[in-house]
Design a protein around this motif. Structure first.
Motif, short mmCIF file in Angstrom:
data_model
loop_
_atom_site.label_atom_id
_atom_site.label_comp_id
_atom_site.label_asym_id
_atom_site.label_seq_id
_atom_site.Cartn_x
_atom_site.Cartn_y
_atom_site.Cartn_z
N LYS A 1 2.57 6.28 -8.45
CA LYS A 1 1.31 6.35 -9.18
C LYS A 1 1.42 7.50 -10.19
O LYS A 1 2.27 8.39 -10.04
CB LYS A 1 0.14 6.56 -8.24
CG LYS A 1 0.21 7.82 -7.40
CD LYS A 1 -0.97 7.90 -6.44
CE LYS A 1 -0.88 9.17 -5.58
NZ LYS A 1 -2.04 9.25 -4.64
N THR B 1 10.56 7.94 1.93
CA THR B 1 9.96 8.89 1.00
C THR B 1 10.65 8.73 -0.36
O THR B 1 11.58 7.93 -0.52
CB THR B 1 10.15 10.34 1.49
OG1 THR B 1 11.56 10.60 1.66
CG2 THR B 1 9.43 10.57 2.80
N GLU C 1 1.11 4.16 -2.89
CA GLU C 1 0.92 5.59 -2.65
C GLU C 1 2.08 6.40 -3.21
O GLU C 1 1.90 7.52 -3.68
CB GLU C 1 0.76 5.84 -1.14
CG GLU C 1 -0.55 5.36 -0.56
CD GLU C 1 -1.73 6.10 -1.17
OE1 GLU C 1 -1.60 7.32 -1.42
OE2 GLU C 1 -2.78 5.47 -1.37
N LEU C 2 3.28 5.82 -3.14
CA LEU C 2 4.46 6.54 -3.63
C LEU C 2 4.54 6.54 -5.15
O LEU C 2 4.91 7.55 -5.75
CB LEU C 2 5.73 5.92 -3.03
CG LEU C 2 5.91 6.04 -1.52
CD1 LEU C 2 7.14 5.26 -1.07
CD2 LEU C 2 6.01 7.50 -1.09
N ALA D 1 2.35 11.33 -9.59
CA ALA D 1 2.72 11.49 -8.18
C ALA D 1 3.97 12.37 -8.08
O ALA D 1 4.70 12.58 -9.05
CB ALA D 1 2.98 10.12 -7.55
N ILE E 1 0.84 -1.20 0.00
CA ILE E 1 0.00 0.00 0.00
C ILE E 1 0.87 1.25 0.00
O ILE E 1 0.60 2.22 -0.70
CB ILE E 1 -0.95 -0.01 1.21
CG1 ILE E 1 -1.96 -1.17 1.08
CG2 ILE E 1 -1.67 1.32 1.34
CD1 ILE E 1 -2.81 -1.37 2.32
N ALA E 2 1.94 1.21 0.80
CA ALA E 2 2.84 2.37 0.86
C ALA E 2 3.48 2.61 -0.50
O ALA E 2 3.59 3.75 -0.97
CB ALA E 2 3.91 2.14 1.92
#
Length: 225
Positions: free
Chosen positions: A21, A97, A18-19, A24, A14-15
């Motif tokens: 996509k 990150t 999110e990073l 992004a 999931i992380a």
């Protein structure tokens, strides 16, 4: 234990989702035209090629930043399509990150040729859509430009001097030839003997005059009387 592992894997997935996509932050879209570049020798894009791409990105980041913390696992791919396009990000494992896009772009620019060669492609067939194509450095001539210009100017000067010398010699020869022909004509004119009624007669020299021998003899005879 198994549930903990599954939960951990799900959280990581999931992380990562999110990073990485489309659009992004710090994400880049890549488009490959393998068929266009290689024709019948085109290769299929599969997980092995994806692994190679991740490895090249990790290599580029390590070479650019001189850090050994970037691993293949730090390069994430997403939204892979059959027409061979996808998005990717580079993560910083120490901060969880993504690495700033400016650093990724600088690393790609620094190693663009190595990346292209790894996939047998070029800037036109392996496109990082947010990164303009890298222009090839201008080819510098082995001879300095100023030396080339100097050589051309020197050749023109020498050619001009040679032309003037040759033209002067030809003009002088022409004048000498005309003078000689004029003198020959004058000499022939003085020595020309005309024939009248079958009797050769010398041309009268108008400048020096000419004494007729017959009349000269008669004058002497009458003078004596």
């Amino acid at each position: 234990m198994l549930q903990v592992l599954l939960l951990t894997f799900s959280a990581v997935t999931i992380a990562h989702a999110e990073l990485c996509k489309p659009d992004a932050q710090n994400a880049f879209k890549v488009r490959l035209s393998i068929k266009t570049a290689l024709g019948d020798n085109a290769y299929a894009w599969d997980t092995n090629e994806e692994y190679l791409f991740k490895a090249m990105m990790a290599f580029s980041m390590r070479r650019y930043s001189s850090k050994t913390t970037t691993q293949i696992s730090n390069v994430l791919l997403c939204n892979v399509t059959d027409r061979v396009s996808f998005w990717f990000v580079v993560t910083d494992s120490t901060k969880n990150t993504t690495v700033p896009g400016s650093e990724v772009e600088a690393a790609i620019r620094m190693n663009r040729n190595r990346i292209n060669n790894a996939f047998l492609l070029s800037d036109k067939t392996l496109q990082f859509l947010k990164i303009p194509s890298t222009l090839a450095p201008p080819v510098e001539p082995s001879t300095p430009v100023w030396l080339i210009v100097f050589g051309v100017v020197l050749c023109l000067i020498v050619a001009g001097i040679v032309f003037l010398v040759v033209a002067g010699i030809q003009q002088r020869k022409k004048k000498n030839k005309e003078s000689t022909e004029r003198e020959n004509l004058e000499e022939k004119g003085e020595a020309t003997i005309t024939i009248e009624n079958g009797i050769p007669c010398e041309t009268l020299d108008l400048k020096a005059g000419h004494i007729n021998g017959v009349f000269s003899a008669d004058d002497e005879r009458f003078t004596s009387l």
